[in-house]
Design an enzyme around this catalytic site. Structure first.
Site, PDB file in Angstrom:
ATOM      1  N   GLU A  94       0.890  -1.090   0.093  1.00 46.70           N
ATOM      2  CA  GLU A  94      -0.097  -0.033  -0.005  1.00 46.70           C
ATOM      3  C   GLU A  94       0.946   1.221  -0.103  1.00 46.70           C
ATOM      4  O   GLU A  94       1.693   1.395   0.581  1.00 46.70           O
ATOM      5  CB  GLU A  94      -0.819   0.059   1.108  1.00 46.70           C
ATOM      6  CG  GLU A  94      -1.905  -0.785   1.221  1.00 46.70           C
ATOM      7  CD  GLU A  94      -2.818  -0.923   2.615  1.00 46.70           C
ATOM      8  OE1 GLU A  94      -2.787  -0.027   3.356  1.00 46.70           O
ATOM      9  OE2 GLU A  94      -3.075  -2.128   2.897  1.00 46.70           O
ATOM     10  N   CYS A 107       3.286   8.204   1.596  1.00 48.75           N
ATOM     11  CA  CYS A 107       3.690   7.194   2.670  1.00 48.75           C
ATOM     12  C   CYS A 107       4.026   5.927   2.079  1.00 48.75           C
ATOM     13  O   CYS A 107       2.899   5.440   1.437  1.00 48.75           O
ATOM     14  CB  CYS A 107       2.727   7.092   3.746  1.00 48.75           C
ATOM     15  SG  CYS A 107       2.682   5.923   4.919  1.00 48.75           S
ATOM     16  N   CYS A 114       5.004  -7.531   7.515  1.00 43.84           N
ATOM     17  CA  CYS A 114       5.955  -7.019   8.710  1.00 43.84           C
ATOM     18  C   CYS A 114       6.143  -8.232   9.661  1.00 43.84           C
ATOM     19  O   CYS A 114       5.297  -8.969   9.841  1.00 43.84           O
ATOM     20  CB  CYS A 114       5.361  -5.827   9.372  1.00 43.84           C
ATOM     21  SG  CYS A 114       6.708  -5.233  10.477  1.00 43.84           S
ATOM     22  N   CYS A 118       3.666  -5.949  16.393  1.00 45.97           N
ATOM     23  CA  CYS A 118       2.973  -4.947  16.905  1.00 45.97           C
ATOM     24  C   CYS A 118       1.418  -5.395  17.072  1.00 45.97           C
ATOM     25  O   CYS A 118       0.920  -5.683  16.012  1.00 45.97           O
ATOM     26  CB  CYS A 118       3.135  -3.539  16.455  1.00 45.97           C
ATOM     27  SG  CYS A 118       4.744  -3.091  16.340  1.00 45.97           S
ATOM     28  N   CYS A 121      -1.281  -3.467  15.053  1.00 46.37           N
ATOM     29  CA  CYS A 121      -0.906  -3.123  13.737  1.00 46.37           C
ATOM     30  C   CYS A 121      -1.433  -4.236  12.540  1.00 46.37           C
ATOM     31  O   CYS A 121      -1.180  -5.324  12.858  1.00 46.37           O
ATOM     32  CB  CYS A 121       0.647  -2.927  13.505  1.00 46.37           C
ATOM     33  SG  CYS A 121       1.001  -2.528  11.894  1.00 46.37           S
ATOM     34  N   CYS A 334      -3.447   1.071   8.180  1.00 44.41           N
ATOM     35  CA  CYS A 334      -2.343   0.614   7.316  1.00 44.41           C
ATOM     36  C   CYS A 334      -2.142  -0.828   7.184  1.00 44.41           C
ATOM     37  O   CYS A 334      -2.239  -1.446   8.494  1.00 44.41           O
ATOM     38  CB  CYS A 334      -0.899   1.358   7.881  1.00 44.41           C
ATOM     39  SG  CYS A 334       0.391   0.731   6.997  1.00 44.41           S
TER      40      CYS A 334
HETATM   41  N1  SAH Z   1       7.490  -0.266  11.136  1.00 46.49           N
HETATM   42  C1  SAH Z   1       7.491   1.043  11.166  1.00 46.49           C
HETATM   43  C2  SAH Z   1       6.658   1.905  10.201  1.00 46.49           C
HETATM   44  C3  SAH Z   1       5.466   1.311   9.837  1.00 46.49           C
HETATM   45  S1  SAH Z   1       4.140   1.724  10.985  1.00 46.49           S
HETATM   46  C4  SAH Z   1       7.300   1.553  12.709  1.00 46.49           C
HETATM   47  O1  SAH Z   1       6.915   0.681  13.308  1.00 46.49           O
HETATM   48  O2  SAH Z   1       7.382   2.770  12.858  1.00 46.49           O
HETATM   49  C5  SAH Z   1       3.886   3.263  10.977  1.00 46.49           C
HETATM   50  C6  SAH Z   1       3.083   3.786  12.206  1.00 46.49           C
HETATM   51  O3  SAH Z   1       1.839   3.557  12.279  1.00 46.49           O
HETATM   52  C7  SAH Z   1       3.962   3.442  13.515  1.00 46.49           C
HETATM   53  O4  SAH Z   1       4.147   4.289  14.398  1.00 46.49           O
HETATM   54  C8  SAH Z   1       2.981   2.353  14.120  1.00 46.49           C
HETATM   55  O5  SAH Z   1       3.005   2.121  15.197  1.00 46.49           O
HETATM   56  C9  SAH Z   1       1.395   2.860  13.664  1.00 46.49           C
HETATM   57  N2  SAH Z   1       0.571   2.264  13.756  1.00 46.49           N
HETATM   58  C10 SAH Z   1       0.406   0.792  13.280  1.00 46.49           C
HETATM   59  N3  SAH Z   1      -1.027   0.448  13.456  1.00 46.49           N
HETATM   60  C11 SAH Z   1      -1.540   1.469  14.033  1.00 46.49           C
HETATM   61  C12 SAH Z   1      -2.920   1.810  14.415  1.00 46.49           C
HETATM   62  N4  SAH Z   1      -3.863   0.464  14.372  1.00 46.49           N
HETATM   63  N5  SAH Z   1      -3.620   2.829  14.686  1.00 46.49           N
HETATM   64  C13 SAH Z   1      -2.584   3.912  15.000  1.00 46.49           C
HETATM   65  N6  SAH Z   1      -1.217   3.597  14.586  1.00 46.49           N
HETATM   66  C14 SAH Z   1      -0.787   2.530  14.173  1.00 46.49           C
END
Ligand code: SAH
Length: 344
Positions: A94, A107, A114, A118, A121, A334
């Protein structure tokens, strides 16, 4: 020579060297590089001041792959465009184009899926497939500008994937992106977001590229952060903050902290106090984001809570703002678009 490299992935010195091996002079390589990264041709045939013979030689020796936009969602309210691309091997990624007062920001994804795990995510839930090649990161910029007719003025590496887990390809992408003979984007207009791979933050720091480092923090406490972000068990908060300080001292760039606010998980007054203390010792900015709902988890928040938490941080002296929510009418956190597409 066998076809191995996609020509878009090569830096100018690499292209010169590889074309020299084919008996071509440097100025020819420079012309080809210009066609690829300035004129942005879509195939070797588009390089009209290059002889047919050389074009044939190039296509025998290099790949030149394109990615296909398979879904395009456009917000009716704020100009956000979300594109799902299909890669040559059938994987999907994406890309999101956002409109800000200072210009359009893109972006980009750095991996198909990944590994970081997390909890909140969607990219992680859909599973890891592979690293993206430099041309696949660059291709998101070139195709998106082509498809939308808009000009990107800044890039955030904040899409699917962990950029520092694909270190070499990301650095190669940044090298080509900032090449003066090509797209010539200043890396001051680039932000890289990481969940906190501390060893790689030091490697990035040594390169001193001038980009902004964004840290996905999400909790000031090791116990909570490890629960939300398994990477914290490998690199704890103290180590992470130490690396951030070192990064600032070496590069002079202030650190940006991402904080996805989740009701009942990380939104208390104690959280705010601990967060201020943690980030207080260096020039930094905290970005509060109401957590984006994904259907597998019960995490939630809203803008009013985000504003409240932000005010609390401000009253304690922290430099914090609430991230603007863009593309609410094409909402898909995302990684969700890819997942829905791949699972039908
Ligand atoms: N892996 C990297 C970049 C991709 S995620 C990282 O962890 O920073 C991009 C951002 O979106 C990160 O800050 C991540 O923690 C956040 N993110 C992921 N899922 C999310 C969600 N459901 N709500 C809000 N932020 C989210």
């Amino acid at each position: 020579m066998i076809k191995i490299t996609d020509i878009l992935s090569l830096t100018l010195p690499e292209l010169r060297e590889q074309m020299a091996n084919l008996g071509e002079k440097n100025f020819r390589a420079d012309q080809v590089f210009g066609w690829l990264h300035r004129q942005r041709v879509e195939s070797f045939d588009g390089m009209t001041n290059i002889s047919k013979d050389l074009r044939a030689k190039l296509s025998e020796n290099f790949e030149f792959n394109r990615m296909t936009p398979v879904r395009i969602l456009e917000s009716k309210t704020d100009g956000t465009v979300k594109i799902l691309y299909e890669l040559k091997d059938g994987n999907h990624i994406e890309t999101v184009l956002m409109r800000y007062e200072h210009g359009d920001s893109l972006c980009v994804s750095t991996q198909a899926g990944c590994k970081m795990g997390c909890r909140f995510c969607a990219s992680t839930i859909a599973g890891f497939k592979r690293d993206l090649q430099p041309e696949e990161i660059l291709g998101q910029l070139y195709e998106t500008e082509r498809v939308t007719g808009r000009k990107v003025s800044s890039i955030v590496l904040m899409g699917i994937g962990e950029p520092l887990d694909n270190f070499d390809n990301v650095i190669k992408f940044l090298t080509v992106l900032s090449s003066p003979e090509g797209t010539d984007m200043s890396l001051r207009h680039v932000s890289l977001s990481t969940c906190g791979l501390v060893d790689k933050i030091y490697r990035l720091m040594e390169l001193n590229l001038g980009l902004t480092l964004s840290i996905s923090l999400h909790s000031p406490y090791d116990s909570k952060r490890s629960e939300l972000m398994p990477v914290n068990k490998r690199f704890g908060i103290d180590e992470l903050i130490k690396a951030c300080r070192a990064y600032f001292e070496k590069t002079g760039r202030r650190i940006s902290f991402e904080y996805a606010l989740i009701e009942g998980e990380n939104d208390s007054r104690e959280d705010a106090e601990a967060l201020c203390k943690l980030t207080g010792g260096m020039p930094s900015h905290i970005n509060i984001i109401p957590v984006n709902k994904i259907k597998e988890r019960n995490y939630r928040s809203d803008r009013a809570s985000a504003r409240r938490f932000c005010k609390l941080l401000n009253s304690m002296g922290a430099n914090a703002t609430v991230r603007r929510t863009l593309g609410a009418d094409i909402d898909a956190a995302c990684g969700q678009l890819r997942r829905e597409y791949e699972t039908g």
